[in-house]
Design a protein around this motif. Structure first.
Motif, PDB file in Angstrom:
ATOM      1  N   VAL A  30       0.836  -1.196   0.000  1.00  0.00           N
ATOM      2  CA  VAL A  30       0.000   0.000   0.000  1.00  0.00           C
ATOM      3  C   VAL A  30       0.871   1.246   0.000  1.00  0.00           C
ATOM      4  N   LEU A  31       0.288   2.314  -0.486  1.00  0.00           N
ATOM      5  CA  LEU A  31       0.874   3.641  -0.368  1.00  0.00           C
ATOM      6  C   LEU A  31      -0.137   4.434   0.436  1.00  0.00           C
ATOM      7  N   GLY A  32       0.170   4.663   1.692  1.00  0.00           N
ATOM      8  CA  GLY A  32      -0.810   5.297   2.553  1.00  0.00           C
ATOM      9  C   GLY A  32      -0.210   5.817   3.839  1.00  0.00           C
ATOM     10  N   HIS A  33      -1.080   6.260   4.707  1.00  0.00           N
ATOM     11  CA  HIS A  33      -0.651   6.862   5.964  1.00  0.00           C
ATOM     12  C   HIS A  33      -0.065   5.785   6.883  1.00  0.00           C
ATOM     13  N   PRO A  34       1.191   5.952   7.272  1.00  0.00           N
ATOM     14  CA  PRO A  34       1.859   4.920   8.067  1.00  0.00           C
ATOM     15  C   PRO A  34       1.175   4.606   9.393  1.00  0.00           C
ATOM     16  N   ASP A  35       0.685   5.620  10.087  1.00  0.00           N
ATOM     17  CA  ASP A  35       0.048   5.367  11.385  1.00  0.00           C
ATOM     18  C   ASP A  35      -1.200   4.511  11.223  1.00  0.00           C
ATOM     19  N   TYR A  36      -1.908   4.711  10.149  1.00  0.00           N
ATOM     20  CA  TYR A  36      -3.132   3.938   9.929  1.00  0.00           C
ATOM     21  C   TYR A  36      -2.811   2.496   9.551  1.00  0.00           C
ATOM     22  N   TYR A  37      -1.986   2.293   8.551  1.00  0.00           N
ATOM     23  CA  TYR A  37      -1.734   0.942   8.051  1.00  0.00           C
ATOM     24  C   TYR A  37      -0.869   0.098   8.979  1.00  0.00           C
ATOM     25  N   ARG A  38      -0.075   0.743   9.790  1.00  0.00           N
ATOM     26  CA  ARG A  38       0.735  -0.003  10.762  1.00  0.00           C
ATOM     27  C   ARG A  38      -0.142  -0.801  11.717  1.00  0.00           C
ATOM     28  N   ILE A  50      12.067  -3.727  -1.209  1.00  0.00           N
ATOM     29  CA  ILE A  50      11.043  -3.444  -2.210  1.00  0.00           C
ATOM     30  C   ILE A  50      10.889  -1.928  -2.277  1.00  0.00           C
ATOM     31  N   LYS A  51      10.964  -1.380  -3.478  1.00  0.00           N
ATOM     32  CA  LYS A  51      10.869   0.062  -3.660  1.00  0.00           C
ATOM     33  C   LYS A  51       9.663   0.407  -4.539  1.00  0.00           C
ATOM     34  N   SER A  52       9.234   1.640  -4.437  1.00  0.00           N
ATOM     35  CA  SER A  52       8.127   2.138  -5.247  1.00  0.00           C
ATOM     36  C   SER A  52       8.612   2.488  -6.643  1.00  0.00           C
ATOM     37  N   GLN A  53       7.738   2.364  -7.615  1.00  0.00           N
ATOM     38  CA  GLN A  53       8.075   2.745  -8.981  1.00  0.00           C
ATOM     39  C   GLN A  53       8.137   4.267  -9.131  1.00  0.00           C
ATOM     40  N   TRP A  54       7.554   5.007  -8.186  1.00  0.00           N
ATOM     41  CA  TRP A  54       7.515   6.454  -8.274  1.00  0.00           C
ATOM     42  C   TRP A  54       8.595   7.074  -7.396  1.00  0.00           C
ATOM     43  N   GLU A  55       9.296   8.037  -7.946  1.00  0.00           N
ATOM     44  CA  GLU A  55      10.317   8.746  -7.180  1.00  0.00           C
ATOM     45  C   GLU A  55       9.655   9.674  -6.172  1.00  0.00           C
ATOM     46  N   VAL A  57       8.418   9.051  -3.206  1.00  0.00           N
ATOM     47  CA  VAL A  57       7.437   8.495  -2.268  1.00  0.00           C
ATOM     48  C   VAL A  57       8.127   8.318  -0.919  1.00  0.00           C
ATOM     49  N   PRO A  58       7.568   8.889   0.139  1.00  0.00           N
ATOM     50  CA  PRO A  58       8.200   8.742   1.457  1.00  0.00           C
ATOM     51  C   PRO A  58       8.307   7.270   1.861  1.00  0.00           C
ATOM     52  N   ASP A  59       9.447   6.893   2.347  1.00  0.00           N
ATOM     53  CA  ASP A  59       9.703   5.510   2.730  1.00  0.00           C
ATOM     54  C   ASP A  59       8.657   4.980   3.701  1.00  0.00           C
ATOM     55  N   GLU A  60       8.273   5.811   4.670  1.00  0.00           N
ATOM     56  CA  GLU A  60       7.345   5.350   5.692  1.00  0.00           C
ATOM     57  C   GLU A  60       5.922   5.163   5.153  1.00  0.00           C
ATOM     58  N   ALA A  61       5.611   5.733   3.987  1.00  0.00           N
ATOM     59  CA  ALA A  61       4.263   5.617   3.418  1.00  0.00           C
ATOM     60  C   ALA A  61       4.135   4.463   2.424  1.00  0.00           C
ATOM     61  N   PHE A  62       5.247   3.914   1.978  1.00  0.00           N
ATOM     62  CA  PHE A  62       5.231   2.796   1.026  1.00  0.00           C
ATOM     63  C   PHE A  62       5.447   1.523   1.835  1.00  0.00           C
ATOM     64  N   MET A  63       4.347   0.797   2.054  1.00  0.00           N
ATOM     65  CA  MET A  63       4.358  -0.258   3.058  1.00  0.00           C
ATOM     66  C   MET A  63       3.944  -1.615   2.489  1.00  0.00           C
ATOM     67  N   ILE A  64       4.324  -2.656   3.218  1.00  0.00           N
ATOM     68  CA  ILE A  64       4.015  -4.021   2.808  1.00  0.00           C
ATOM     69  C   ILE A  64       3.516  -4.822   4.013  1.00  0.00           C
ATOM     70  N   LEU A  65       2.619  -5.732   3.735  1.00  0.00           N
ATOM     71  CA  LEU A  65       2.172  -6.702   4.728  1.00  0.00           C
ATOM     72  C   LEU A  65       2.425  -8.071   4.127  1.00  0.00           C
ATOM     73  N   VAL A  66       3.276  -8.837   4.745  1.00  0.00           N
ATOM     74  CA  VAL A  66       3.609 -10.170   4.256  1.00  0.00           C
ATOM     75  C   VAL A  66       2.595 -11.161   4.814  1.00  0.00           C
ATOM     76  N   LEU A  67       1.907 -11.874   3.929  1.00  0.00           N
ATOM     77  CA  LEU A  67       0.878 -12.831   4.332  1.00  0.00           C
ATOM     78  C   LEU A  67       1.391 -14.265   4.326  1.00  0.00           C
ATOM     79  N   ALA A  68       2.472 -14.516   3.619  1.00  0.00           N
ATOM     80  CA  ALA A  68       3.086 -15.844   3.572  1.00  0.00           C
ATOM     81  C   ALA A  68       4.561 -15.680   3.917  1.00  0.00           C
TER      82      ALA A  68
END
Length: 89
Positions: A30-38, A50-55, A57-68
């Motif tokens: 996701v690309l979103g508010h870190p406090d919310y998605y955390r 893992i990096k965003s395709q867009w230059e 983008v704040p690091d803390e807003a580009f997030m991942i949730l690993v399900l496996a």
């Protein structure tokens, strides 16, 4: 009323994540508010190389949730989004 909306929003996200996990989706980005998605277990994607395709983008807003757990073993690179997202940025 606002608290109720937040609760519904949270439930929708939790349900969506559960559906993705049940279908075998290995991770969610996701690309979103870190406090919310955390709150749902998301963390900066940079921690998984893992990096965003867009230059810019704040690091803390580009997030991942690993399900496996093994999903990102030996994986790194640039996450590419559908073209429709380009217009939003």
């Amino acid at each position: 009323r606002r608290q109720r909306q937040m609760c519904i929003r949270d439930r929708l996200i939790q349900s969506g994540l559960q559906i993705l996990q049940d279908k075998g989706c290995p991770f969610v980005i996701v690309l979103g508010h870190p406090d919310y998605y955390r709150r749902f277990g998301f963390q900066p994607a940079s921690g998984f190389n893992i990096k965003s395709q867009w230059e810019g983008v704040p690091d803390e807003a580009f997030m991942i949730l690993v399900l496996a757990d093994k999903a990102l073993r030996n994986v790194s690179g640039i996450a590419m989004f559908r073209d429709e997202f380009n217009a939003a940025l």
